[in-house]
Design an enzyme around this catalytic site. Structure first.
Site, PDB file in Angstrom:
ATOM      1  N   SER A  57       0.920  -1.160   0.055  1.00 51.98           N
ATOM      2  CA  SER A  57      -0.158   0.112  -0.087  1.00 51.98           C
ATOM      3  C   SER A  57       1.043   1.212  -0.134  1.00 51.98           C
ATOM      4  CB  SER A  57      -1.093   0.161   1.296  1.00 51.98           C
ATOM      5  OG  SER A  57      -0.141  -0.265   2.359  1.00 51.98           O
ATOM      6  N   LYS A 124       4.379 -11.488   3.203  1.00 53.45           N
ATOM      7  CA  LYS A 124       3.146 -11.673   2.792  1.00 53.45           C
ATOM      8  C   LYS A 124       2.884 -11.870   1.180  1.00 53.45           C
ATOM      9  CE  LYS A 124      -0.164  -8.378   3.552  1.00 53.45           C
ATOM     10  NZ  LYS A 124      -0.817  -8.056   2.089  1.00 53.45           N
ATOM     11  N   GLU A 192      -9.155 -10.012   3.230  1.00 52.89           N
ATOM     12  CA  GLU A 192      -9.676  -8.588   3.098  1.00 52.89           C
ATOM     13  C   GLU A 192     -10.918  -8.468   2.409  1.00 52.89           C
ATOM     14  OE1 GLU A 192      -6.601  -6.113   1.174  1.00 52.89           O
ATOM     15  OE2 GLU A 192      -8.011  -4.512   0.939  1.00 52.89           O
TER      16      GLU A 192
HETATM   17  O1  KIV Z   1      -0.483  -3.341   1.293  1.00 53.56           O
HETATM   18  C1  KIV Z   1      -0.977  -3.299   2.403  1.00 53.56           C
HETATM   19  O2  KIV Z   1      -1.317  -2.478   3.316  1.00 53.56           O
HETATM   20  C2  KIV Z   1      -2.088  -4.560   2.936  1.00 53.56           C
HETATM   21  C3  KIV Z   1      -2.969  -4.315   3.828  1.00 53.56           C
HETATM   22  C4  KIV Z   1      -4.212  -3.601   3.369  1.00 53.56           C
HETATM   23  C5  KIV Z   1      -3.636  -5.583   4.301  1.00 53.56           C
HETATM   24  O3  KIV Z   1      -1.741  -5.612   2.280  1.00 53.56           O
END
Ligand code: KIV
Length: 275
Positions: A57, A124, A192
């Protein structure tokens, strides 16, 4: 940093995978915020945030881009190193950005290594299609967080920001995906934009913590993008976002409120979710 804050920061035991699994079992809520630099990492750590997510993000909230797709592995590694330097006891998770795990398992392993060397404790990956990669990383001792439901890196394929798993077929698909990533060795799961009943069911069934964003109140924990919860992001926000800065001029207090409300279950409430 004040002396008392410094003492609080150094007195908390480091958050570990075992501790996160225990929190899930004990239904002790896990507070997660995105974080991109050392100063906020220190502030969030002192405020009791359990997990700092170096999210892709950052492409939107730091770099001003329209979506997360242009973010590179070098950029995530740079921000991960900044966050790891500022963080004391929090668990640091780094996003594998678009294109960094898509070509092959070998490419994924090499890129994950870069993030662990930068200071990540977990990486992640978005999507159930990455299950074989999750298995390969887990087998090599690299902790993995899976990310299912709405996955921002596939925003174009999904036709925009849409709730996933709403009808019976979508819910069955998501159940199968969640079981598969957990079986492959993922040790945490971000859900999400998922209906709250489905997120509740998965959280009760899975052996790993679920971290919700727009997934109702019954996940093991909650994550928000820091710019959203601090009211920095301009324009209309998704309805699950609460601006924790409202009513205070103090950023530390806003982060403390987030931790307090996630831990007590006061955030999110059904009116903020509503799917
Ligand atoms: O990139 C990010 O901030 C995320 C969150 C929205 C879970 O993956």
């Amino acid at each position: 940093m004040s002396e008392s804050a410094e003492n609080a920061a150094t007195s908390r035991k480091p958050i570990t995978l075992l501790r996160l699994a225990q929190m899930h079992r004990d239904r002790e809520k896990i507070a997660v915020l995105t974080c991109y630099d050392a100063s906020f990492a220190r502030l969030m750590d002192e405020a009791g945030v359990d997990v700092l997510l170096v999210g892709d993000s950052l492409g939107m909230v730091v770099q001003g881009r329209a979506d997360t797709l242009p973010v590179t592995i070098e950029e995530i590694a740079y921000h991960t190193a900044c966050v790891a330097r500022g963080s004391g006891s929090a668990w640091v998770v780094a996003d594998m950005p678009f294109g960094s795990y898509h070509a092959s398992i070998e490419q994924s392993i090499a890129n994950a290594c870069r993030l662990f060397q930068a200071g990540a404790k977990m990486v992640k990956l978005e999507g159930a299609w990455a299950t074989p990669t999750i298995r390969a990383l887990a087998e090599r001792g690299m902790p993995v967080c899976a990310h299912l439901g709405f996955t921002p890196q596939t925003v174009h394929a999904l036709g925009g920001y849409r709730v996933q798993g709403r009808d019976a077929d979508g819910a069955a698909l998501l159940r199968g995906q969640a079981r598969a990533v957990a079986e492959a060795g993922a040790q945490m799961l971000v859900l999400e934009l998922v209906p709250s009943a489905l997120a509740r069911e998965l959280t009760a069934e899975l052996p790993i913590p679920t971290i919700g964003i727009g997934a109702g109140r019954d996940c093991s924990g909650q994550v928000l993008v820091m710019h959203d919860m601090l009211g920095v992001t301009p324009g209309k926000l998704p309805r699950f976002v609460r601006r924790f800065v409202e009513g205070t001029a103090d950023v530390r207090e806003a982060v403390r409120r987030f931790v307090r409300d996630v831990k007590s279950g006061a955030y999110p409430d059904e009116s903020l979710h509503g799917y």
